[in-house]
Scaffold this active site. Structure first.
Site, short mmCIF file in Angstrom:
data_model
loop_
_atom_site.label_atom_id
_atom_site.label_comp_id
_atom_site.label_asym_id
_atom_site.label_seq_id
_atom_site.Cartn_x
_atom_site.Cartn_y
_atom_site.Cartn_z
N HIS A 229 18.42 -9.79 -21.51
CA HIS A 229 17.09 -10.41 -22.96
C HIS A 229 16.92 -11.94 -23.31
O HIS A 229 17.43 -12.17 -24.02
CB HIS A 229 17.18 -9.74 -24.23
CG HIS A 229 16.95 -8.74 -24.12
ND1 HIS A 229 15.89 -7.72 -24.18
CD2 HIS A 229 17.81 -7.52 -24.45
CE1 HIS A 229 16.34 -6.79 -23.90
NE2 HIS A 229 16.78 -6.24 -24.37
N GLU B 141 14.47 -13.67 -23.97
CA GLU B 141 13.44 -13.73 -24.98
C GLU B 141 14.01 -13.56 -26.59
O GLU B 141 13.43 -14.22 -27.40
CB GLU B 141 12.04 -12.54 -24.44
CG GLU B 141 12.55 -11.39 -25.14
CD GLU B 141 13.61 -10.65 -24.42
OE1 GLU B 141 13.51 -11.20 -23.32
OE2 GLU B 141 12.96 -9.03 -24.01
N CYS C 219 15.61 -5.41 -18.97
CA CYS C 219 16.25 -3.93 -19.53
C CYS C 219 15.56 -3.44 -18.90
O CYS C 219 15.30 -2.75 -18.12
CB CYS C 219 16.47 -4.15 -21.27
SG CYS C 219 17.18 -3.15 -22.26
#
Lengths: 80, 227
Positions: free
Chosen positions: B201, B203, B85
């Site tokens: 993302h 994560e 990002c």
């Protein structure tokens, strides 16, 4: 010495903000606007007194930080 | 395996990344942007967020911060560097990966799950992963990937496209493109494939009860590839 720079998007890069501003102008009744492109304006105040040297320095700043040359053009418009 | 996550002023996914990396076995260190030296690492991550408040252009100020010279040297010597990002935006500003990320086509901040198709499994990031398609999360205002025609040709010639936005079946079409990215590009590599920048993302997808599991697949596979 004060140096002014404008940064504009290159011709073939989409400018959605400019488009929306254009639409707003149309909505407000401003006729005959063909296109709006949004850019950035910088005033850089330096200690440099030699206009050529100051301009060269600002040009380096444009290349290294102020503009992203993949999508933007820069133009030094004024030294005073 | 050792990793390092760089925190810039305005990073806000750095701790999520720390949690994810540790969950899958990395010994992670957080590194402040004003540090000069990277700790010894097998992977360096530039996390998501709004470094320097997105001033000037997203990622531009962070790309000039002190630690970045070490990150660039690490990448140029073959080290694995991943930007997620805002981290992707920082990577393009350093020139480690080609192109730029423009404002989303319809001027909206987009925050939703998307599907991405893995395009290149020759890198240590995606090698051996079983899935063709991953469901990941995106949250960005400037994720509209753009590059010049010459750059695009080079990217395609060197198989640098890592992931494309697609549907659940892996179809890559304009209607599955959330932000106007050129060719539905969601992530790209450098030529050598040791640097990866991507908008989604992983994560945020490491807990099935909160979000999803496809980020887990990514990290598990990544650490196995690095061992």
């Amino acid at each position: 010495m004060k140096i002014s720079v404008i940064i504009t998007l290159k011709k073939d890069v989409l400018d959605p903000q400019g488009k929306v501003i254009h639409q707003a102008l149309d909505g407000m009744g401003f006729d005959g606007v063909n296109e709006v492109r949004q850019g950035k304006y910088f005033e850089i105040n330096t200690n440099e007194t030699n206009a050529k040297k100051a301009k060269d320095k600002v040009e380096e700043m444009c290349k290294k930080l102020l503009a992203n040359l993949v999508i933007e053009n820069y133009k030094i418009i004024d030294t005073q | 395996m050792k990793s390092a996550v760089i925190t810039f002023p305005g990073s806000n996914c750095d701790r999520d990344m720390d949690v994810a990396l540790k969950k899958f076995g990395f010994k992670n260190k957080m590194v402040w942007h004003q540090d000069v030296e990277l700790p010894k690492s097998d992977l360096v991550v530039l996390p998501g967020g709004f470094s320097y408040g997105d001033y000037l252009r997203c990622g531009s100020m962070a790309s000039k911060s002190k630690i970045m010279q070490s990150v660039i040297n690490f990448a140029n010597s073959g080290g694995m560097v991943m930007g997620i990002c805002n981290g992707f935006q920082i990577l393009v500003e350093t020139g480690l990966v080609p192109g730029v990320l423009l404002r989303n086509k319809y001027l909206e901040f987009i925050c939703k799950n998307v599907f991405v198709k893995i395009r290149n499994k020759n890198s240590d990031y995606f090698k051996n992963i079983n899935n063709e398609v991953l469901e990941l999360h995106i949250a960005h205002n400037e994720g509209n990937y753009f590059c010049t025609n010459d750059q695009l040709k080079e990217i395609e010639d060197h198989n640098q496209i890592a992931i494309n936005y697609c549907n659940i079946d892996g179809k890559i079409e304009e209607k599955f493109n959330p932000n106007g990215s050129l060719k539905n590009i969601a992530g790209i590599f450098n030529k050598e494939k040791n640097v990866l920048g991507m908008m989604p993302h992983p994560e945020r997808m490491i807990d099935p009860s909160l979000s999803g599991n496809d980020g887990s697949l990514f990290f598990k596979n990544l650490i196995n590839n690095l061992k």
